[in-house]
Design an enzyme around this catalytic site. Sequence first.
Site, mmCIF file in Angstrom:
data_model
loop_
_atom_site.group_PDB
_atom_site.id
_atom_site.type_symbol
_atom_site.label_atom_id
_atom_site.label_comp_id
_atom_site.label_asym_id
_atom_site.label_seq_id
_atom_site.Cartn_x
_atom_site.Cartn_y
_atom_site.Cartn_z
ATOM 1 N N CYS A 34 -23.785 -0.209 6.116
ATOM 2 C CA CYS A 34 -22.398 -0.624 6.356
ATOM 3 C C CYS A 34 -21.416 0.434 5.896
ATOM 4 O O CYS A 34 -21.778 1.400 5.225
ATOM 5 C CB CYS A 34 -22.084 -1.913 5.580
ATOM 6 N N CYS A 38 -16.772 -2.990 4.418
ATOM 7 C CA CYS A 38 -17.315 -4.067 5.255
ATOM 8 C C CYS A 38 -16.929 -5.444 4.688
ATOM 9 O O CYS A 38 -17.056 -5.691 3.483
ATOM 10 C CB CYS A 38 -18.833 -3.955 5.327
ATOM 11 N N CYS A 65 -24.757 -2.350 10.740
ATOM 12 C CA CYS A 65 -24.166 -3.678 10.582
ATOM 13 C C CYS A 65 -23.362 -4.032 11.839
ATOM 14 O O CYS A 65 -22.621 -3.202 12.368
ATOM 15 C CB CYS A 65 -23.264 -3.678 9.351
ATOM 16 N N CYS A 68 -19.136 -4.464 10.639
ATOM 17 C CA CYS A 68 -18.234 -3.330 10.389
ATOM 18 C C CYS A 68 -18.480 -2.144 11.313
ATOM 19 O O CYS A 68 -17.713 -1.179 11.298
ATOM 20 C CB CYS A 68 -18.335 -2.876 8.926
#
Length: 349
Positions: A34, A38, A65, A68
């Site tokens: 991430c 995030c 992810c 994000c």
Amino acid sequence: MFETEDSRWEAVRTRAKAADGHFWLGVTSTGIYCRPGCPARTPKRENVRYFPSPGAARAAGLRPCKRCKPDGEGLPARDSAMVQTICRMIEEAETPPSLADLAAQQALTPGHLSRLFKGQLGITPRQYADAVRDERLKTALQGEGRITDALYDAGFNAPSRAYESAGKRLGMTPGDAKAGGKGQVIRYAMATSWLGRTLVAATEKGLCAVQLGDDDDALVAALAQRFGKAQLEEAEPGSPYRQWIDDALAAIERPEEAASLPLDIQGTAFQEQVWQALRRIPAGQTVTYGELATAIGRPTATRAVAAACGANHIAVIIPCHRVIGKDGSLTGYRWGKERKAKLLKAEKP
């Protein structure tokens, strides 16, 4: 900023958007990576690993992810192009443009522009402009003209500013630079490390060379050739130079100590940008030349990035050995592929 694990964890814990682009985090319990900002649930600290680029996280077997979008999906495509445009504007200007002027031309506030620029390149527009101007000064001083003319040609409004900048960035006065380093004193020492014979050298600013080889005379000759007319002296025990040298030798054994060492890099603006990015790659991790180029906001400059890695004279401390080919091959290394393989093997967690 965000150079230590504590500062990175604090950024993750507080979801600091300002940290986005400086590093990426992987969560071993979920197998994803991430951005620091995030909005997802904060992971346990013991499950977090840090990476210098999305590519490094993917190479570790993690997936992006979906919230994000750490690979950049969903971000305004104009941001990257805008930063590159600003770089060109700075490079083409006769004198460094002000942050306010740059921001006005892009219809942004100065604060927004500064954050955007630093988020992609890791330095501010002013720092980039200073590096470009210093690079011009180096080039101008190699000519046959007067020193004063070289100062103004490089974009300095006053000689005093140039001498102040030269002392900080070139490690010598403009006069000494034009004379090929004449009058500059470089202290060095030889030692045996697990990588072979090792020469470490320093100016009054910090380390300027860490060279690996098999022959002492050849290492000293290479140092003398690089610094032209500078005076080379062996570092005396107990001097600040000797302490830096001893710390550098210790950092070869313990790479995590390299980040705190003072350096006198003496490269071009682009080279310094690449070398600073290299120092942000954690021990035990690798990136490709393409990923490194993307990390500094120059995704099409893969060959130039590779050339900057090859021009690095501060082995291990500036860890160009952590850059590998797209196919995972070791590619070239100034001090030999065998040493590169040893370094990467030793750094594996």
